[in-house]
Scaffold this motif. Structure first.
Motif, short mmCIF file in Angstrom:
data_model
loop_
_atom_site.label_atom_id
_atom_site.label_comp_id
_atom_site.label_asym_id
_atom_site.label_seq_id
_atom_site.Cartn_x
_atom_site.Cartn_y
_atom_site.Cartn_z
N HIS A 82 8.53 3.32 4.13
CA HIS A 82 9.81 2.67 3.83
C HIS A 82 10.93 3.68 3.59
CE1 HIS A 82 7.89 -1.14 4.01
NE2 HIS A 82 9.00 -1.76 3.68
N GLY A 83 10.58 4.97 3.46
CA GLY A 83 11.61 6.01 3.40
C GLY A 83 12.48 6.05 4.65
N ILE A 84 11.93 5.56 5.78
CA ILE A 84 12.72 5.57 7.03
C ILE A 84 13.08 4.15 7.47
CG2 ILE A 84 12.01 7.82 7.90
CD1 ILE A 84 9.91 6.31 9.63
N LEU A 85 13.09 3.25 6.50
CA LEU A 85 13.38 1.84 6.79
C LEU A 85 14.68 1.65 7.55
CD1 LEU A 85 11.93 -0.78 6.11
CD2 LEU A 85 13.33 -0.94 4.06
N ASN A 86 15.68 2.44 7.18
CA ASN A 86 16.99 2.23 7.81
C ASN A 86 17.02 2.65 9.28
OD1 ASN A 86 16.82 4.92 7.30
ND2 ASN A 86 18.83 5.13 6.35
N ARG A 87 15.95 3.31 9.73
CA ARG A 87 15.90 3.66 11.16
C ARG A 87 15.12 2.62 11.96
NH1 ARG A 87 13.44 9.52 10.68
NH2 ARG A 87 14.69 10.22 8.94
N ARG A 88 14.57 1.59 11.30
CA ARG A 88 13.64 0.68 11.96
C ARG A 88 14.27 -0.69 12.15
NH1 ARG A 88 9.95 1.65 14.24
NH2 ARG A 88 8.57 0.07 13.43
N THR A 99 9.54 -3.89 11.03
CA THR A 99 9.26 -3.67 9.62
C THR A 99 8.58 -4.88 9.01
OG1 THR A 99 11.23 -2.31 9.48
CG2 THR A 99 10.30 -3.08 7.41
N MET A 100 9.06 -6.07 9.38
CA MET A 100 8.50 -7.30 8.84
C MET A 100 7.01 -7.41 9.13
SD MET A 100 10.80 -10.64 9.20
CE MET A 100 10.17 -11.17 10.76
N PHE A 101 6.63 -7.02 10.34
CA PHE A 101 5.22 -7.11 10.71
C PHE A 101 4.47 -5.81 10.48
CE2 PHE A 101 7.31 -10.54 13.00
CZ PHE A 101 6.53 -11.60 12.57
N ASN A 102 5.17 -4.89 9.81
CA ASN A 102 4.54 -3.63 9.46
C ASN A 102 4.03 -2.87 10.69
OD1 ASN A 102 4.40 -2.07 7.22
ND2 ASN A 102 2.51 -2.95 6.41
N PHE A 103 4.81 -2.92 11.77
CA PHE A 103 4.49 -2.11 12.95
C PHE A 103 5.18 -0.76 12.81
CE2 PHE A 103 4.52 -6.24 15.59
CZ PHE A 103 3.19 -6.45 15.31
N TRP A 104 4.43 0.27 12.72
CA TRP A 104 5.03 1.60 12.63
C TRP A 104 4.47 2.45 13.76
CZ3 TRP A 104 8.76 2.20 9.02
CH2 TRP A 104 8.76 1.30 7.94
N PRO A 105 5.30 3.23 14.43
CA PRO A 105 4.79 4.11 15.48
C PRO A 105 3.75 5.07 14.90
CG PRO A 105 7.20 4.11 15.45
CD PRO A 105 6.75 3.36 14.24
N ASP A 106 2.75 5.40 15.72
CA ASP A 106 1.68 6.30 15.27
C ASP A 106 2.24 7.60 14.69
OD1 ASP A 106 -0.12 4.46 16.05
OD2 ASP A 106 -0.84 5.55 17.81
N ASP A 107 3.26 8.12 15.34
CA ASP A 107 3.82 9.40 14.87
C ASP A 107 4.33 9.31 13.43
OD1 ASP A 107 3.29 10.50 17.26
OD2 ASP A 107 5.39 10.66 17.93
N ASP A 108 4.96 8.15 13.13
CA ASP A 108 5.47 7.97 11.77
C ASP A 108 4.32 7.84 10.77
OD1 ASP A 108 8.08 8.10 12.60
OD2 ASP A 108 8.39 5.93 12.66
N VAL A 109 3.28 7.11 11.17
CA VAL A 109 2.13 6.94 10.27
C VAL A 109 1.47 8.29 10.02
CG1 VAL A 109 -0.13 5.86 10.00
CG2 VAL A 109 1.77 4.54 10.98
N LEU A 110 1.31 9.07 11.08
CA LEU A 110 0.69 10.40 10.92
C LEU A 110 1.56 11.30 10.03
CD1 LEU A 110 -0.69 11.02 14.52
CD2 LEU A 110 -2.00 10.47 12.44
N LYS A 111 2.85 11.19 10.20
CA LYS A 111 3.76 11.99 9.36
C LYS A 111 3.61 11.59 7.89
CE LYS A 111 8.60 13.23 8.69
NZ LYS A 111 10.00 12.94 9.02
N ASP A 171 0.83 -1.21 0.00
CA ASP A 171 0.00 0.00 0.00
C ASP A 171 0.86 1.26 0.00
OD1 ASP A 171 0.09 1.20 2.93
OD2 ASP A 171 0.09 -0.99 3.10
N VAL A 172 0.22 2.34 -0.39
CA VAL A 172 0.91 3.62 -0.57
C VAL A 172 1.56 4.10 0.73
CG1 VAL A 172 0.40 6.09 -0.95
CG2 VAL A 172 -0.41 4.35 -2.58
N ALA A 173 0.81 4.06 1.85
CA ALA A 173 1.36 4.56 3.11
C ALA A 173 2.61 3.78 3.52
CB ALA A 173 0.30 4.51 4.21
N SER A 174 2.57 2.45 3.33
CA SER A 174 3.74 1.63 3.69
C SER A 174 4.92 1.95 2.79
CB SER A 174 3.43 0.14 3.60
OG SER A 174 2.42 -0.20 4.52
N ASN A 175 4.65 2.20 1.51
CA ASN A 175 5.73 2.63 0.62
C ASN A 175 6.39 3.91 1.14
OD1 ASN A 175 6.42 1.34 -2.16
ND2 ASN A 175 4.22 0.96 -1.92
N VAL A 176 5.57 4.84 1.60
CA VAL A 176 6.12 6.10 2.12
C VAL A 176 6.92 5.84 3.39
CG1 VAL A 176 5.52 8.38 3.05
CG2 VAL A 176 4.28 7.46 1.08
#
Ligand SMILES: Nc1ncnc2c1ncn2[C@@H]1O[C@H](COP(=O)(O)OP(=O)(O)O)[C@@H](O)[C@H]1O
Ligand SMILES: [Mg+2]
Length: 273
Positions: free
Chosen positions: A101-107, A112-124, A94-99
Protein backbone atom coordinates in the motif's frame (compact mmCIF):
# COMPACT_ATOMS: atom_id res chain seq x y z
CA UNK A 1 19.28 19.84 0.03
CA UNK A 2 16.37 20.97 2.16
CA UNK A 3 15.87 24.65 2.91
CA UNK A 4 13.28 25.78 5.42
CA UNK A 5 12.75 29.55 5.48
CA UNK A 6 10.68 31.49 8.01
CA UNK A 7 7.96 28.88 8.17
CA UNK A 8 5.01 29.78 10.40
CA UNK A 9 1.77 27.94 11.06
CA UNK A 10 -0.92 29.71 13.06
CA UNK A 11 -3.87 28.03 14.72
CA UNK A 12 -6.06 31.02 15.54
CA UNK A 13 -3.73 33.47 17.29
CA UNK A 14 -1.29 30.79 18.36
CA UNK A 15 1.82 30.00 16.31
CA UNK A 16 2.30 26.22 16.48
CA UNK A 17 5.38 26.72 14.27
CA UNK A 18 6.91 30.16 14.61
CA UNK A 19 9.32 31.53 12.00
CA UNK A 20 11.35 28.32 11.67
CA UNK A 21 14.41 28.29 9.38
CA UNK A 22 17.10 25.65 8.85
CA UNK A 23 18.91 23.77 6.09
CA UNK A 24 19.68 20.08 5.87
CA UNK A 25 22.38 18.75 3.55
CA UNK A 26 21.47 15.96 1.18
CA UNK A 27 21.26 13.04 3.58
CA UNK A 28 21.30 14.28 7.14
CA UNK A 29 19.85 12.35 10.07
CA UNK A 30 18.13 15.06 12.07
CA UNK A 31 16.30 14.72 15.37
CA UNK A 32 13.74 17.25 16.55
CA UNK A 33 13.19 17.38 20.28
CA UNK A 34 11.01 19.48 22.55
CA UNK A 35 8.24 19.10 25.04
CA UNK A 36 4.69 18.24 24.08
CA UNK A 37 3.07 21.11 22.19
CA UNK A 38 6.41 22.54 20.96
CA UNK A 39 5.30 22.24 17.32
CA UNK A 40 7.25 19.15 16.25
CA UNK A 41 4.34 17.24 14.70
CA UNK A 42 2.95 20.33 13.03
CA UNK A 43 6.32 20.94 11.40
CA UNK A 44 6.52 17.40 9.95
CA UNK A 45 2.93 17.71 8.73
CA UNK A 46 3.83 20.98 6.99
CA UNK A 47 6.77 19.32 5.28
CA UNK A 48 4.62 16.46 4.05
CA UNK A 49 1.83 18.88 3.04
CA UNK A 50 -0.68 17.21 5.35
CA UNK A 51 -1.34 20.72 6.61
CA UNK A 52 -0.65 24.14 5.09
CA UNK A 53 1.81 26.72 6.33
CA UNK A 54 0.52 30.21 7.08
CA UNK A 55 3.74 31.72 5.66
CA UNK A 56 7.29 30.81 4.74
CA UNK A 57 9.01 28.57 2.23
CA UNK A 58 10.32 25.03 2.09
CA UNK A 59 12.43 23.97 -0.85
CA UNK A 60 13.78 20.52 -1.54
CA UNK A 61 16.19 20.03 -4.44
CA UNK A 62 14.99 23.36 -5.85
CA UNK A 63 11.34 22.34 -5.68
CA UNK A 64 9.06 24.83 -3.93
CA UNK A 65 7.35 22.29 -1.68
CA UNK A 66 4.70 24.51 -0.11
CA UNK A 67 3.42 25.64 -3.53
CA UNK A 68 2.86 22.16 -4.99
CA UNK A 69 -0.69 21.26 -5.99
CA UNK A 70 -2.53 18.22 -7.34
CA UNK A 71 -0.36 15.51 -8.90
CA UNK A 72 2.85 17.38 -8.01
CA UNK A 73 1.81 17.51 -4.38
CA UNK A 74 1.03 13.78 -4.37
CA UNK A 75 4.39 13.06 -6.02
CA UNK A 76 6.10 15.02 -3.24
CA UNK A 77 4.13 13.13 -0.58
CA UNK A 78 5.37 9.86 -2.00
CA UNK A 79 8.98 11.14 -2.04
CA UNK A 80 8.59 12.23 1.56
CA UNK A 81 7.31 9.22 3.50
CA UNK A 82 5.78 9.52 6.97
CA UNK A 83 6.12 7.15 9.89
CA UNK A 84 3.83 7.64 12.88
CA UNK A 85 3.92 6.76 16.55
CA UNK A 86 0.87 4.48 16.15
CA UNK A 87 2.19 2.78 12.98
CA UNK A 88 -1.03 3.49 11.00
CA UNK A 89 -1.18 0.06 9.39
CA UNK A 90 -4.40 -1.61 8.24
CA UNK A 91 -4.71 -4.00 11.19
CA UNK A 92 -6.70 -6.81 9.55
CA UNK A 93 -4.70 -6.82 6.33
CA UNK A 94 -1.62 -8.98 5.89
CA UNK A 95 1.83 -7.51 6.31
CA UNK A 96 2.89 -7.76 2.64
CA UNK A 97 -0.28 -5.97 1.48
CA UNK A 98 0.31 -3.24 4.04
CA UNK A 99 3.78 -2.74 2.56
CA UNK A 100 2.41 -2.76 -0.99
CA UNK A 101 0.00 0.00 0.00
CA UNK A 102 3.06 2.28 0.08
CA UNK A 103 2.67 2.49 -3.72
CA UNK A 104 -1.12 2.69 -3.71
CA UNK A 105 -1.13 6.00 -5.51
CA UNK A 106 0.58 4.40 -8.50
CA UNK A 107 -2.06 1.65 -8.83
CA UNK A 108 -5.49 1.51 -10.37
CA UNK A 109 -8.46 1.16 -8.02
CA UNK A 110 -9.56 -2.12 -9.56
CA UNK A 111 -6.24 -3.90 -9.21
CA UNK A 112 -5.94 -2.64 -5.65
CA UNK A 113 -9.48 -3.68 -4.78
CA UNK A 114 -8.80 -7.24 -5.86
CA UNK A 115 -5.32 -7.17 -4.42
CA UNK A 116 -3.64 -7.79 -7.78
CA UNK A 117 -0.05 -6.70 -7.52
CA UNK A 118 2.61 -7.24 -10.20
CA UNK A 119 5.16 -9.91 -9.24
CA UNK A 120 7.94 -7.34 -9.28
CA UNK A 121 6.17 -5.25 -6.66
CA UNK A 122 5.49 -8.28 -4.46
CA UNK A 123 9.13 -9.37 -4.70
CA UNK A 124 10.25 -5.85 -3.85
CA UNK A 125 7.96 -5.79 -0.79
CA UNK A 126 9.33 -9.14 0.39
CA UNK A 127 12.92 -8.01 -0.13
CA UNK A 128 12.27 -4.89 1.96
CA UNK A 129 10.64 -6.95 4.72
CA UNK A 130 13.65 -9.26 4.63
CA UNK A 131 15.98 -6.30 4.94
CA UNK A 132 14.10 -5.28 8.07
CA UNK A 133 14.27 -8.80 9.49
CA UNK A 134 10.54 -9.54 9.29
CA UNK A 135 10.10 -11.44 6.00
CA UNK A 136 8.71 -14.42 7.90
CA UNK A 137 5.78 -12.25 9.04
CA UNK A 138 4.71 -11.35 5.47
CA UNK A 139 1.48 -13.38 5.41
CA UNK A 140 0.34 -12.57 8.96
CA UNK A 141 -2.21 -9.92 9.74
CA UNK A 142 -0.53 -6.70 10.83
CA UNK A 143 -2.49 -6.74 14.11
CA UNK A 144 -0.87 -10.06 15.08
CA UNK A 145 2.60 -8.49 15.22
CA UNK A 146 4.33 -6.86 18.17
CA UNK A 147 4.57 -3.06 18.21
CA UNK A 148 8.21 -3.15 17.16
CA UNK A 149 7.43 -5.44 14.25
CA UNK A 150 4.49 -3.25 13.21
CA UNK A 151 6.72 -0.20 13.17
CA UNK A 152 9.17 -2.07 10.95
CA UNK A 153 6.26 -2.88 8.61
CA UNK A 154 5.49 0.85 8.55
CA UNK A 155 9.13 1.54 7.67
CA UNK A 156 8.92 -1.12 4.94
CA UNK A 157 5.78 0.56 3.57
CA UNK A 158 7.67 3.86 3.52
CA UNK A 159 10.62 2.26 1.69
CA UNK A 160 8.26 0.79 -0.90
CA UNK A 161 7.74 4.41 -2.02
CA UNK A 162 11.51 4.73 -2.47
CA UNK A 163 11.37 8.09 -0.67
CA UNK A 164 14.14 10.68 -0.63
CA UNK A 165 13.06 11.82 2.82
CA UNK A 166 11.66 9.84 5.74
CA UNK A 167 9.72 11.86 8.32
CA UNK A 168 9.20 9.97 11.55
CA UNK A 169 6.87 11.43 14.19
CA UNK A 170 7.89 9.91 17.54
CA UNK A 171 8.48 6.50 15.91
CA UNK A 172 9.45 4.80 19.15
CA UNK A 173 7.20 6.54 21.69
CA UNK A 174 4.89 3.50 21.92
CA UNK A 175 7.64 0.88 22.06
CA UNK A 176 9.53 -0.84 24.84
CA UNK A 177 13.28 -0.10 25.03
CA UNK A 178 14.37 -3.17 23.08
CA UNK A 179 11.98 -2.56 20.19
CA UNK A 180 12.77 1.15 20.28
CA UNK A 181 16.41 0.27 19.69
CA UNK A 182 15.59 -2.09 16.82
CA UNK A 183 13.44 0.54 15.09
CA UNK A 184 16.00 3.33 15.54
CA UNK A 185 18.79 1.02 14.33
CA UNK A 186 16.68 0.25 11.25
CA UNK A 187 16.13 3.93 10.48
CA UNK A 188 19.80 4.73 10.95
CA UNK A 189 20.86 1.82 8.75
CA UNK A 190 18.47 2.90 5.99
CA UNK A 191 19.91 6.39 6.23
CA UNK A 192 23.52 5.17 6.14
CA UNK A 193 23.09 2.61 3.37
CA UNK A 194 20.63 4.39 1.10
CA UNK A 195 21.54 8.02 1.71
CA UNK A 196 17.94 8.98 2.48
CA UNK A 197 17.35 12.05 4.63
CA UNK A 198 15.68 11.24 7.94
CA UNK A 199 13.94 13.80 10.15
CA UNK A 200 12.62 12.25 13.34
CA UNK A 201 10.70 13.81 16.20
CA UNK A 202 12.04 12.10 19.28
CA UNK A 203 10.75 12.17 22.83
CA UNK A 204 13.92 11.16 24.64
CA UNK A 205 17.19 13.01 24.73
CA UNK A 206 19.45 10.01 24.74
CA UNK A 207 17.86 8.65 21.55
CA UNK A 208 18.51 11.98 19.85
CA UNK A 209 22.09 12.01 21.11
CA UNK A 210 22.76 8.46 20.09
CA UNK A 211 21.26 8.30 16.61
CA UNK A 212 21.26 11.79 15.12
CA UNK A 213 24.01 13.75 13.38
CA UNK A 214 22.19 16.88 14.30
CA UNK A 215 19.54 17.85 16.81
CA UNK A 216 17.04 20.68 16.57
CA UNK A 217 15.35 21.77 19.78
CA UNK A 218 11.93 23.42 19.58
CA UNK A 219 10.12 25.37 22.24
CA UNK A 220 6.80 27.17 21.74
CA UNK A 221 7.07 26.75 17.96
CA UNK A 222 10.56 28.25 17.72
CA UNK A 223 13.97 26.70 17.21
CA UNK A 224 15.92 27.24 20.43
CA UNK A 225 18.80 24.85 19.66
CA UNK A 226 20.40 23.56 16.47
CA UNK A 227 23.61 21.65 16.85
CA UNK A 228 25.42 18.34 17.23
CA UNK A 229 24.66 15.77 19.91
CA UNK A 230 27.88 16.83 21.68
CA UNK A 231 26.56 20.36 22.02
CA UNK A 232 23.35 19.09 23.53
CA UNK A 233 24.37 19.42 27.15
CA UNK A 234 22.04 19.03 30.12
CA UNK A 235 21.96 22.83 30.42
CA UNK A 236 20.85 23.18 26.80
CA UNK A 237 18.24 20.48 27.37
CA UNK A 238 16.83 22.54 30.25
CA UNK A 239 16.43 25.47 27.87
CA UNK A 240 14.61 23.28 25.38
CA UNK A 241 12.32 21.51 27.82
CA UNK A 242 11.95 24.35 30.30
CA UNK A 243 13.53 24.53 33.75
CA UNK A 244 10.46 23.04 35.40
CA UNK A 245 10.18 20.07 33.05
CA UNK A 246 11.55 16.65 33.68
CA UNK A 247 13.10 15.06 30.63
CA UNK A 248 14.03 11.47 30.14
CA UNK A 249 17.75 10.86 29.84
CA UNK A 250 17.70 7.12 29.55
CA UNK A 251 14.31 5.77 28.55
CA UNK A 252 15.71 3.80 25.64
CA UNK A 253 18.94 2.49 27.05
CA UNK A 254 19.03 -1.27 27.29
CA UNK A 255 21.58 -3.97 27.75
CA UNK A 256 22.11 -6.49 24.99
CA UNK A 257 22.67 -9.20 27.58
CA UNK A 258 19.19 -8.55 28.89
CA UNK A 259 17.47 -9.08 25.53
CA UNK A 260 14.99 -11.97 25.56
CA UNK A 261 15.66 -14.66 22.97
CA UNK A 262 12.74 -14.17 20.57
CA UNK A 263 12.87 -13.21 16.90
CA UNK A 264 13.16 -9.52 17.69
CA UNK A 265 16.13 -10.11 19.93
CA UNK A 266 17.85 -12.17 17.24
CA UNK A 267 17.27 -9.35 14.84
CA UNK A 268 18.64 -6.87 17.36
CA UNK A 269 21.79 -8.90 17.79
CA UNK A 270 22.31 -9.19 14.04
CA UNK A 271 21.93 -5.43 13.74
CA UNK A 272 24.35 -4.75 16.53
CA UNK A 273 27.27 -7.02 15.71
N1 LIG B 1 -5.28 21.08 14.37
C1 LIG B 1 -4.94 21.91 15.37
N2 LIG B 1 -5.79 22.88 15.77
C2 LIG B 1 -5.46 23.74 16.75
N3 LIG B 1 -4.28 23.72 17.40
C3 LIG B 1 -3.40 22.78 17.04
C4 LIG B 1 -3.67 21.82 16.01
N4 LIG B 1 -2.59 21.01 15.88
C5 LIG B 1 -1.69 21.44 16.78
N5 LIG B 1 -2.16 22.49 17.48
C6 LIG B 1 -1.45 23.21 18.52
O1 LIG B 1 -0.18 23.55 18.04
C7 LIG B 1 0.82 23.40 19.04
C8 LIG B 1 1.89 22.45 18.57
O2 LIG B 1 1.36 21.14 18.51
P1 LIG B 1 2.17 19.90 17.96
O3 LIG B 1 2.76 20.26 16.65
O4 LIG B 1 1.27 18.72 18.01
O5 LIG B 1 3.34 19.78 19.04
P2 LIG B 1 4.27 18.53 19.40
O6 LIG B 1 4.22 17.56 18.29
O7 LIG B 1 5.63 19.15 19.62
O8 LIG B 1 3.72 17.98 20.68
C9 LIG B 1 0.08 22.94 20.29
O9 LIG B 1 -0.21 24.07 21.07
C10 LIG B 1 -1.18 22.35 19.74
O10 LIG B 1 -2.23 22.44 20.67
MG1 LIG C 1 3.73 15.56 18.34
Amino acid sequence: MLQVRNVTRLFGQKAAVDNVSFDVAKSGFVGIIGRSGAGKSTFLRLMNRLTDATSGEISFEDQNVLALQGADKRAWQSQCAMIFQQFNLVPRMDVASNVLHGILNRRSTVSTMFNFWPDDDVLKALAILDRLGIAEQATKRAEALSGGQQQRVAIARALMQDPKVILADEPIASLDPMNAQIVMDSLRRIHDEDGRMVIANLHTLDTARRYCDRVIGMRDGRIVFDGTPDQLTTGVARDIYGADASFSESATSTSIDALPSDADADYARRMLV
